[in-house]
Write a protein that holds these residues in place. Structure first.
Motif, PDB file in Angstrom:
ATOM      1  N   ASP A 262       0.852  -1.179   0.000  1.00  0.00           N
ATOM      2  CA  ASP A 262       0.000   0.000   0.000  1.00  0.00           C
ATOM      3  C   ASP A 262       0.888   1.230   0.000  1.00  0.00           C
ATOM      4  N   LEU A 263       0.351   2.335  -0.468  1.00  0.00           N
ATOM      5  CA  LEU A 263       1.110   3.576  -0.575  1.00  0.00           C
ATOM      6  C   LEU A 263       0.150   4.737  -0.389  1.00  0.00           C
ATOM      7  N   ALA A 264       0.589   5.797   0.276  1.00  0.00           N
ATOM      8  CA  ALA A 264      -0.294   6.941   0.499  1.00  0.00           C
ATOM      9  C   ALA A 264       0.512   8.181   0.812  1.00  0.00           C
ATOM     10  N   VAL A 265      -0.076   9.323   0.511  1.00  0.00           N
ATOM     11  CA  VAL A 265       0.489  10.605   0.905  1.00  0.00           C
ATOM     12  C   VAL A 265      -0.075  10.956   2.279  1.00  0.00           C
ATOM     13  N   VAL A 266       0.811  11.271   3.212  1.00  0.00           N
ATOM     14  CA  VAL A 266       0.399  11.476   4.596  1.00  0.00           C
ATOM     15  C   VAL A 266       0.129  12.938   4.907  1.00  0.00           C
ATOM     16  N   THR A 267       0.919  13.853   4.335  1.00  0.00           N
ATOM     17  CA  THR A 267       0.764  15.271   4.640  1.00  0.00           C
ATOM     18  C   THR A 267       0.296  16.033   3.397  1.00  0.00           C
ATOM     19  N   PRO A 268      -0.371  17.153   3.606  1.00  0.00           N
ATOM     20  CA  PRO A 268      -0.895  17.922   2.474  1.00  0.00           C
ATOM     21  C   PRO A 268       0.168  18.412   1.501  1.00  0.00           C
ATOM     22  N   ASP A 269       1.397  18.602   1.967  1.00  0.00           N
ATOM     23  CA  ASP A 269       2.448  19.102   1.074  1.00  0.00           C
ATOM     24  C   ASP A 269       3.087  17.993   0.244  1.00  0.00           C
ATOM     25  N   ALA A 270       2.658  16.746   0.418  1.00  0.00           N
ATOM     26  CA  ALA A 270       3.136  15.598  -0.359  1.00  0.00           C
ATOM     27  C   ALA A 270       4.623  15.311  -0.153  1.00  0.00           C
ATOM     28  N   MET A 271       5.169  15.748   0.975  1.00  0.00           N
ATOM     29  CA  MET A 271       6.572  15.464   1.267  1.00  0.00           C
ATOM     30  C   MET A 271       6.741  14.332   2.279  1.00  0.00           C
ATOM     31  N   VAL A 272       5.645  13.861   2.844  1.00  0.00           N
ATOM     32  CA  VAL A 272       5.678  12.701   3.733  1.00  0.00           C
ATOM     33  C   VAL A 272       4.760  11.636   3.152  1.00  0.00           C
ATOM     34  N   VAL A 273       5.328  10.469   2.925  1.00  0.00           N
ATOM     35  CA  VAL A 273       4.613   9.371   2.268  1.00  0.00           C
ATOM     36  C   VAL A 273       4.600   8.163   3.197  1.00  0.00           C
ATOM     37  N   GLY A 274       3.482   7.468   3.221  1.00  0.00           N
ATOM     38  CA  GLY A 274       3.377   6.228   3.964  1.00  0.00           C
ATOM     39  C   GLY A 274       3.466   5.051   3.015  1.00  0.00           C
ATOM     40  N   ILE A 275       4.250   4.050   3.369  1.00  0.00           N
ATOM     41  CA  ILE A 275       4.394   2.874   2.521  1.00  0.00           C
ATOM     42  C   ILE A 275       4.315   1.617   3.378  1.00  0.00           C
ATOM     43  N   GLU A 276       3.479   0.684   2.956  1.00  0.00           N
ATOM     44  CA  GLU A 276       3.367  -0.618   3.614  1.00  0.00           C
ATOM     45  C   GLU A 276       4.041  -1.640   2.718  1.00  0.00           C
ATOM     46  N   ILE A 277       4.939  -2.423   3.301  1.00  0.00           N
ATOM     47  CA  ILE A 277       5.733  -3.347   2.510  1.00  0.00           C
ATOM     48  C   ILE A 277       6.123  -4.536   3.380  1.00  0.00           C
ATOM     49  N   HIS A 278       6.257  -5.719   2.789  1.00  0.00           N
ATOM     50  CA  HIS A 278       6.666  -6.878   3.582  1.00  0.00           C
ATOM     51  C   HIS A 278       8.060  -7.377   3.204  1.00  0.00           C
ATOM     52  N   SER A 279       8.654  -6.799   2.166  1.00  0.00           N
ATOM     53  CA  SER A 279       9.985  -7.212   1.751  1.00  0.00           C
ATOM     54  C   SER A 279      11.014  -6.841   2.812  1.00  0.00           C
ATOM     55  N   GLY A 280      12.011  -7.710   2.991  1.00  0.00           N
ATOM     56  CA  GLY A 280      13.080  -7.434   3.939  1.00  0.00           C
ATOM     57  C   GLY A 280      14.401  -7.146   3.251  1.00  0.00           C
ATOM     58  N   ARG A 281      14.346  -6.848   1.950  1.00  0.00           N
ATOM     59  CA  ARG A 281      15.583  -6.579   1.206  1.00  0.00           C
ATOM     60  C   ARG A 281      16.297  -5.338   1.750  1.00  0.00           C
ATOM     61  N   ASN A 282      17.608  -5.336   1.627  1.00  0.00           N
ATOM     62  CA  ASN A 282      18.450  -4.314   2.215  1.00  0.00           C
ATOM     63  C   ASN A 282      18.092  -2.915   1.706  1.00  0.00           C
ATOM     64  N   ARG A 283      17.815  -1.995   2.629  1.00  0.00           N
ATOM     65  CA  ARG A 283      17.526  -0.591   2.331  1.00  0.00           C
ATOM     66  C   ARG A 283      16.436  -0.440   1.281  1.00  0.00           C
ATOM     67  N   ILE A 284      15.463  -1.338   1.272  1.00  0.00           N
ATOM     68  CA  ILE A 284      14.501  -1.393   0.182  1.00  0.00           C
ATOM     69  C   ILE A 284      13.661  -0.119   0.089  1.00  0.00           C
ATOM     70  N   VAL A 285      13.216   0.428   1.218  1.00  0.00           N
ATOM     71  CA  VAL A 285      12.368   1.623   1.170  1.00  0.00           C
ATOM     72  C   VAL A 285      13.153   2.818   0.643  1.00  0.00           C
ATOM     73  N   ARG A 286      14.350   3.013   1.142  1.00  0.00           N
ATOM     74  CA  ARG A 286      15.176   4.123   0.661  1.00  0.00           C
ATOM     75  C   ARG A 286      15.456   3.973  -0.834  1.00  0.00           C
ATOM     76  N   ARG A 287      15.764   2.757  -1.266  1.00  0.00           N
ATOM     77  CA  ARG A 287      16.120   2.550  -2.676  1.00  0.00           C
ATOM     78  C   ARG A 287      14.930   2.785  -3.608  1.00  0.00           C
ATOM     79  N   ILE A 288      13.722   2.509  -3.131  1.00  0.00           N
ATOM     80  CA  ILE A 288      12.532   2.760  -3.953  1.00  0.00           C
ATOM     81  C   ILE A 288      12.449   4.235  -4.330  1.00  0.00           C
ATOM     82  N   PHE A 289      12.592   5.110  -3.343  1.00  0.00           N
ATOM     83  CA  PHE A 289      12.451   6.539  -3.605  1.00  0.00           C
ATOM     84  C   PHE A 289      13.702   7.118  -4.266  1.00  0.00           C
ATOM     85  N   GLU A 290      14.864   6.619  -3.894  1.00  0.00           N
ATOM     86  CA  GLU A 290      16.100   7.094  -4.517  1.00  0.00           C
ATOM     87  C   GLU A 290      16.140   6.772  -6.002  1.00  0.00           C
TER      88      GLU A 290
END
Length: 332
Positions: A262-290
């Motif tokens: 799942d994915l969502a924008v948390v704040t009105p300015d769209a600079m904070v995002v919520g992400i639900e993920i079950h993968s345990g791959r190394n630095r996976i969340v950072r690498r998605i956005f990078e």
């Protein structure tokens, strides 16, 4: 768990920053994140480890005890008999004689997981009353002396500790470079040797579980069990509607495809995002956005396996209660 629009934490107004996009320039998204686990941006908390850093070594365990919150002053003794009767039979046949299978006995002693214990038994590294036992289904009788090498194995009390990890602590039991570790946060919490389940980067904050239950740790870290993890991600610039849809539909990274649950924008300015993920791959969340040109300024794990940060401030820890442990053990 869903709340009407207007009652959720992230529906409340936020202070504008001078360097952020004005409302008219912000991207428009079709949905907002209705699930629990996200928090609005607040003023920066003061560092919780300042007094800890200045304290002499002998006072650190006492200081770490002051970080404890929750109903338990010491690790509780859990009784999983009712849960085993209700859930274990769905997973494996229940022993009728009340004796403990050798691999489970070894796992309960905190040596390793049950699967790894099978390997120790098969290779003849376990002795019972001085005799090597390689029988996989062997059951330990009361009074048996079980050894791994010269080490006598005794089923120890299971301990489960949840920590809200601050920044600049590494997820390891010790560090030769002298950096702060998560073990300092729970120093003196118990006499049993406990270990972190999985890892959080040094700059990543949020929920981390520590335990001596090797079997549970293996279950939680195995990707096939789809253990829920929710992160709150603060970016260096507003996420565009186009990039939002790209992430939501799935990306191809250097080590394979990845798609969030799942994915969502948390704040009105769209600079904070919520992400639900079950993968345990190394630095996976950072690498998605990078991979799309964003810098992750802050990354906070707000939900792990159904556990949340309610009444657990940054830098604090608590023991899990029996109900929480049962939910984790049987993935309820």
């Amino acid at each position: 768990d869903f709340k009407p629009r207007g009652e959720r934490s992230f529906d409340k107004p936020f202070d504008k920053r001078d360097d952020r996009a004005e409302r008219d320039d912000r991207p428009v998204f079709k949905k907002s994140f209705d699930k629990e686990g996200f928090e609005p941006r607040t003023e920066k908390r003061p560092r919780t480890n300042e007094s800890f850093e200045k304290a002499p070594q002998k006072d650190r365990a006492k200081d770490a005890q002051r970080r404890r919150v929750g109903e338990f002053e010491e690790a509780p003794r859990y009784n999983f008999k009712r849960a085993e009767e209700q859930y274990a039979k769905k997973i494996q046949p229940k022993d009728d004689d009340g004796l403990v299978r050798l691999n489970k006995y070894i796992a309960n002693a905190g040596l390793c997981s049950r699967r790894e214990a099978d390997g120790l038994i098969e290779t003849g590294q376990i002795t019972i009353n001085g005799k090597v036992v390689t029988e996989m289904g062997y059951k330990v009788n009361p009074g048996d002396v079980v050894k791994y090498g010269n080490r006598v194995l005794n089923p120890e009390k299971m301990v489960y500790i949840l920590v809200n990890k601050p920044k600049d602590y590494i997820t390891t039991t010790d560090d030769p470079e002298g950096r702060h570790t998560v073990m300092e946060l729970i120093a003196g919490a118990c006499t049993e040797r406990i270990y972190p389940v999985g890892r959080l980067d040094r700059n990543t904050t949020g929920l981390l579980l520590l335990t001596n239950d090797g079997e549970l740790a293996e279950k939680l870290m195995h990707p096939s069990n789809n253990v829920q993890k929710i992160y709150q991600v603060e970016l260096d610039k507003p996420i565009t509607a186009e990039d939002f849809e790209k992430i939501k539909e799935g990306l191809e990274l250097e080590d394979g495809p990845i798609k969030p649950d799942d994915l969502a924008v948390v704040t009105p300015d769209a600079m904070v995002v919520g992400i639900e993920i079950h993968s345990g791959r190394n630095r996976i969340v950072r690498r998605i956005f990078e991979s799309l040109g964003y810098e992750v300024l802050k990354l906070d794990r707000t939900v792990y396996g159904g556990l949340n940060k309610k009444e657990l401030p940054r830098g604090k820890w608590r023991f899990l209660n029996e109900k929480e442990v049962v939910k984790l053990k049987y993935l309820l």
